[in-house]
Scaffold this active site. Sequence first.
Site, PDB file in Angstrom:
ATOM      1  N   PRO A  59       0.381  28.201  74.345  1.00  0.00           N
ATOM      2  CG  PRO A  59      -1.121  28.735  72.576  1.00  0.00           C
ATOM      3  CD  PRO A  59       0.475  28.210  73.060  1.00  0.00           C
TER       4      PRO A  59
ATOM      5  CG  ASP B  21       0.381  23.653  72.132  1.00  0.00           C
ATOM      6  OD1 ASP B  21      -0.578  24.554  72.058  1.00  0.00           O
ATOM      7  OD2 ASP B  21       1.525  23.651  72.002  1.00  0.00           O
ATOM      8  CG  HIS B  22      -6.457  26.451  72.942  1.00  0.00           C
ATOM      9  ND1 HIS B  22      -7.474  25.630  72.435  1.00  0.00           N
ATOM     10  CD2 HIS B  22      -7.544  27.277  73.576  1.00  0.00           C
ATOM     11  CE1 HIS B  22      -8.589  25.928  72.281  1.00  0.00           C
ATOM     12  NE2 HIS B  22      -8.665  26.915  73.279  1.00  0.00           N
ATOM     13  NE  ARG B  23       1.300  26.204  70.106  1.00  0.00           N
ATOM     14  CZ  ARG B  23       2.658  25.907  69.898  1.00  0.00           C
ATOM     15  NH1 ARG B  23       3.349  26.871  69.291  1.00  0.00           N
ATOM     16  NH2 ARG B  23       3.375  24.938  70.662  1.00  0.00           N
TER      17      ARG B  23
ATOM     18  CB  ILE C  16      -5.612  20.003  72.283  1.00  0.00           C
ATOM     19  CG1 ILE C  16      -4.438  18.826  71.649  1.00  0.00           C
ATOM     20  CG2 ILE C  16      -6.682  19.303  72.946  1.00  0.00           C
ATOM     21  CD1 ILE C  16      -3.679  18.478  72.792  1.00  0.00           C
TER      22      ILE C  16
END
Length: 427
Positions: free
Chosen positions: A219, A397-399, A401
């Site tokens: 994501p 990667d929003h998981r 960061i």
Amino acid sequence: MAELKLPDLGDNVSSAVVVGVLIKEGDSITAGQPVLELETDKAVMEAPASEGGTVSKVLVKPGDEVKSGQVIAVLGEAAEPAAENKPAPTPPPTPAPAPVSPQPSSTPAPQRSVAPLPSAPVGQRRLIPAAPSVRRLARELGINLLEVVGSGPAYRISENDLRRFALGEAPAAVAAQPPSAPAPTLPDFSRFGPVRREAMSGIRRATVRSMAQAWSTIPMVTQFDKADITEMEALRKRINPRAEKRGAKVTMTAILLKIAAAALKQFPKFNASIDTATNEVIYKEYIHIGVAVDTPTGLLVPVVRDVDKKGVIALAAELGEIAAKARDRKLTPEEMQGASFTISNLGGIGGTGFTPIVNWPEVAIMGVSRSSIEPLWNAEKATFEPRNVMPFSLSYDHRLIDGADAARFCRFVAEMLEDPFLLGFEG
């Protein structure tokens, strides 16, 4: 007796195709001697022998798909090589009575669909997918590869294809490879006008797979920022005469490598990977940065290792070398693996911004666009001044960061670019 195994092909390289066997039964070989010529999605390379000895038996042939650790030959007492096993340098004067058929590397499916070889328009050259050993054989046999239909994946031409062509046999039909996942059926574009088809290169097929995996797995969010590089650009021009004496040219990418290394130390999350199987974050103690290089055959990403331990001029020299190897397609798999972060600089081409796709299993990538002169407000002088401003972006990667982390990372990079004095301390 000892088994000769194929060495590690590198990260993200699960297999390769044998395009040439450089040994035969009875040969005496030494450790490190090339024994196979292999082709992966991105490179043609030679596989060295892990140990020396006398070749008792060769277990692979051109066209076979091999994997790391696979036994490719047996070393021991020299076997009496059979005459029929010796490769013929030229085709026989008359064809054998029995029809010649290629040896498949796996059990053939009972029913296979075929597709014709696409032809290039008049005045354009068709890409010829053939290994160096095949091209050499074609020269020896006096064959024009443009007239040969390859029977391998993406119309790859094999030695068997050349020998069948030399014997005057009809070219084998090209097996149409089913996609790895169901895809919507395309409309018949020829209804609307002329069309042509062109087989994807190995590099493009690899890009399709890696980008599809990244897009479906990560994501991603992109943070945009700008940096005033007026002073840094002036410093770069002053340094270049010194760098040229050492055979290097300092580019903004070389400077960005050093700045990114400092940022990765300051923000270790960006130098990590996510292990979803164990619910752990893997923090890397090394800093290897991939640099996207535009080549005639597609995008390649060679890796500059230990960036934090090298100076800007040394990085510039190394960057020039690997970029040249990438354009000549002489990179080895080892030179394209191990990156923990990537930089893609499109400033030399143009654009004001873009959203680069994170290269899994990395968690971030920086995109750089073309700088331009913009009016910036000088509060001390209470006036606008023309400044050289460079836009850049950071996909992450929003998981792992968060947005605030990405904004701080970008501000750190911008401040380093705006004040060259900081490069000597933080870098």
